[in-house]
Design a protein around this motif. Structure first.
Motif, PDB file in Angstrom:
ATOM      1  N   LEU A 126       0.884  -1.315   0.042  1.00 35.25           N
ATOM      2  CA  LEU A 126      -0.090   0.229   0.004  1.00 35.25           C
ATOM      3  C   LEU A 126       1.180   1.230  -0.073  1.00 35.25           C
ATOM      4  CD1 LEU A 126      -2.953  -0.789   2.062  1.00 35.25           C
ATOM      5  CD2 LEU A 126      -3.315  -0.484  -0.340  1.00 35.25           C
ATOM      6  N   LEU A 127       2.080   1.796   1.147  1.00 31.21           N
ATOM      7  CA  LEU A 127       2.862   2.464   0.730  1.00 31.21           C
ATOM      8  C   LEU A 127       3.655   2.422  -0.839  1.00 31.21           C
ATOM      9  CD1 LEU A 127       4.678   2.134   4.222  1.00 31.21           C
ATOM     10  CD2 LEU A 127       2.534   3.841   3.389  1.00 31.21           C
ATOM     11  N   TYR A 128       4.042   1.871  -1.029  1.00 30.02           N
ATOM     12  CA  TYR A 128       4.867   1.714  -2.185  1.00 30.02           C
ATOM     13  C   TYR A 128       3.228   2.642  -2.985  1.00 30.02           C
ATOM     14  CZ  TYR A 128       5.177  -0.497  -7.555  1.00 30.02           C
ATOM     15  OH  TYR A 128       5.376  -0.977  -8.566  1.00 30.02           O
ATOM     16  N   LEU A 129       1.916   1.784  -3.745  1.00 26.43           N
ATOM     17  CA  LEU A 129       1.363   2.580  -4.378  1.00 26.43           C
ATOM     18  C   LEU A 129       0.796   4.027  -4.217  1.00 26.43           C
ATOM     19  CD1 LEU A 129      -2.224  -0.380  -4.367  1.00 26.43           C
ATOM     20  CD2 LEU A 129      -0.250   0.401  -5.978  1.00 26.43           C
ATOM     21  N   LEU A 130       0.436   4.648  -2.683  1.00 24.60           N
ATOM     22  CA  LEU A 130       0.505   5.849  -2.359  1.00 24.60           C
ATOM     23  C   LEU A 130       2.071   6.822  -2.534  1.00 24.60           C
ATOM     24  CD1 LEU A 130      -2.231   4.495   1.093  1.00 24.60           C
ATOM     25  CD2 LEU A 130      -2.464   5.176  -1.229  1.00 24.60           C
ATOM     26  N   ASN A 131       2.703   6.206  -1.983  1.00 16.23           N
ATOM     27  CA  ASN A 131       3.310   7.024  -2.725  1.00 16.23           C
ATOM     28  C   ASN A 131       4.516   7.303  -4.123  1.00 16.23           C
ATOM     29  OD1 ASN A 131       5.676   8.738  -2.106  1.00 16.23           O
ATOM     30  ND2 ASN A 131       7.123   7.246  -1.017  1.00 16.23           N
ATOM     31  N   GLN A 132       3.230   8.318  -4.717  1.00 19.73           N
ATOM     32  CA  GLN A 132       3.775   8.587  -5.856  1.00 19.73           C
ATOM     33  C   GLN A 132       4.665   9.567  -5.954  1.00 19.73           C
ATOM     34  OE1 GLN A 132       1.469   7.246  -8.636  1.00 19.73           O
ATOM     35  NE2 GLN A 132       0.136   6.790  -6.461  1.00 19.73           N
ATOM     36  N   SER A 133       5.261   9.667  -5.624  1.00 18.05           N
ATOM     37  CA  SER A 133       6.239  10.645  -5.940  1.00 18.05           C
ATOM     38  C   SER A 133       7.703  10.165  -6.265  1.00 18.05           C
ATOM     39  CB  SER A 133       6.430  11.871  -5.323  1.00 18.05           C
ATOM     40  OG  SER A 133       6.815  11.266  -3.667  1.00 18.05           O
ATOM     41  N   ASN A 134       7.756   8.579  -5.037  1.00 15.67           N
ATOM     42  CA  ASN A 134       8.676   7.684  -4.815  1.00 15.67           C
ATOM     43  C   ASN A 134       8.511   6.198  -4.388  1.00 15.67           C
ATOM     44  OD1 ASN A 134      11.168   6.301  -4.886  1.00 15.67           O
ATOM     45  ND2 ASN A 134      12.465   8.010  -3.461  1.00 15.67           N
ATOM     46  N   PRO A 135       7.864   5.371  -4.751  1.00 16.31           N
ATOM     47  CA  PRO A 135       7.131   4.337  -4.699  1.00 16.31           C
ATOM     48  C   PRO A 135       7.846   3.440  -4.670  1.00 16.31           C
ATOM     49  CG  PRO A 135       7.028   4.631  -7.928  1.00 16.31           C
ATOM     50  CD  PRO A 135       7.241   6.010  -7.166  1.00 16.31           C
ATOM     51  N   LEU A 136       9.102   3.668  -4.658  1.00 11.55           N
ATOM     52  CA  LEU A 136       9.600   2.701  -4.092  1.00 11.55           C
ATOM     53  C   LEU A 136      10.791   3.101  -3.161  1.00 11.55           C
ATOM     54  CD1 LEU A 136      11.695   1.284  -7.242  1.00 11.55           C
ATOM     55  CD2 LEU A 136       9.870   0.019  -6.215  1.00 11.55           C
ATOM     56  N   PHE A 137      10.487   3.922  -2.296  1.00 13.50           N
ATOM     57  CA  PHE A 137      10.984   4.407  -1.508  1.00 13.50           C
ATOM     58  C   PHE A 137      11.291   3.452   0.003  1.00 13.50           C
ATOM     59  CE2 PHE A 137      11.366   6.427   2.913  1.00 13.50           C
ATOM     60  CZ  PHE A 137      12.466   6.879   2.963  1.00 13.50           C
TER      61      PHE A 137
END
Length: 294
Positions: free
Chosen positions: A36-47
């Motif tokens: 979910l964090l991967y999907l929600l963090n649009q600016s850096n999805p793999l952070f």
């Protein structure tokens, strides 16, 4: 001198209800949170993904949490569809092992697999992943319940032991392929890339826990079957007790695992003289069970 492996099994059995319950449920929830964090963090999805994966250089700089967090990145690495199916399957495996073994032994089995993989990856300068750790869970279920039926793609029924053998064969092929690639590409004076050893390390954890019990994965025609004559001789000598048959037709049922001579042909059974009453145990538990005195 007492066998340390036997002593460890007895300790785990006596304390079977201790430890973190529903371990694989927490692992699955952690994977969903990371996805979910991967999907929600649009600016850096793999952070967050790069923050949790096993990275040898980062660990040596002090980011030690990576030693235990990389199993939480399985869903991101695999993709949602196949990752969700895999997580559900490994959760199912964890539930079976927790009921069969107890909470503590499942905890020790899973975390010892992570620890061995960590040590191997650090020494071999490789990047660790959770695939082979999860595979060891599947092999554990295939060993304790070799005749359990599962349905591939929810349609094709296959026994667990056959899937376990296929996975072992594919793992062996991967190891041999890694050796061939290493030999072909290795340059003089350079450190060999030994990541192909990581599957062997995960299987080492499996072998340490199961020992001779891994023969449960072998086809029945390969495993030894006692003849009627040898069985009668064992009964006559008192090494087995000629007990009445249960409703399912079984005469011998292990007090620890519940296996019988019908569910697992070829298993040997003994009765413990130190337990109260006639307590039957299979060959895998006769020497590593907690004695019942009441």
């Amino acid at each position: 001198m007492k066998n340390p492996i036997v002593q460890m099994h007895r300790f785990l059995y006596k304390n079977r209800n201790r430890g973190l319950r529903n371990l694989m449920l927490y692992v699955a929830i952690g994977n969903v949170v990371v996805y979910l964090l991967y999907l929600l963090n649009q600016s850096n999805p793999l952070f967050y993904y790069y923050l949790l994966i096993f990275d040898r250089a980062s660990i040596l700089r002090g980011e030690v949490w990576r030693l235990i967090t990389y199993p939480l990145t399985y869903l991101v690495e695999t993709g949602f569809l196949w990752g969700a199916i895999g997580l559900f399957f490994y959760y199912w495996c964890g539930q079976i092992l927790e009921q069969y073994w107890g909470t503590l032994r499942l905890n020790v089995y899973y975390f010892s697999g992570i620890l061995l993989t960590d040590l191997a990856a650090l020494l071999l300068r490789a990047e660790a992943g959770s695939h082979y750790i999860n595979l060891s869970l599947f092999l554990a279920v295939a060993t304790v319940l070799p005749n359990e039926m599962v349905r591939i793609y929810f349609v094709i029924p296959v026994k667990m032991k056959w899937l376990g053998l296929i996975d072992l064969i594919l793992t062996a092929v991967g190891v041999v392929s890694g050796i061939i690639v290493m030999v072909r590409t290795l340059e003089p004076g350079t450190f060999p890339y030994l990541a192909w050893l990581l599957p062997v390390v995960a299987l080492l954890n499996y072998v340490l826990f199961f020992g001779k019990q891994i023969t449960n994965l072998l086809p029945d025609f390969i495993r030894w079957h006692p003849t009627q004559k040898s069985w009668k001789r064992a009964v006559k000598q008192g090494t087995v007790y000629n007990a009445p048959r249960a409703r399912d037709g079984a005469r011998f049922r292990c007090t620890v695992c519940g296996r019988t001579e019908i569910s697992n042909p070829g298993l040997e059974f003994r009765y413990c003289s130190k337990c109260a009453g006639y307590r039957c145990y299979c060959q895998d538990h006769i020497n590593n069970h907690a004695h019942i005195t009441e």
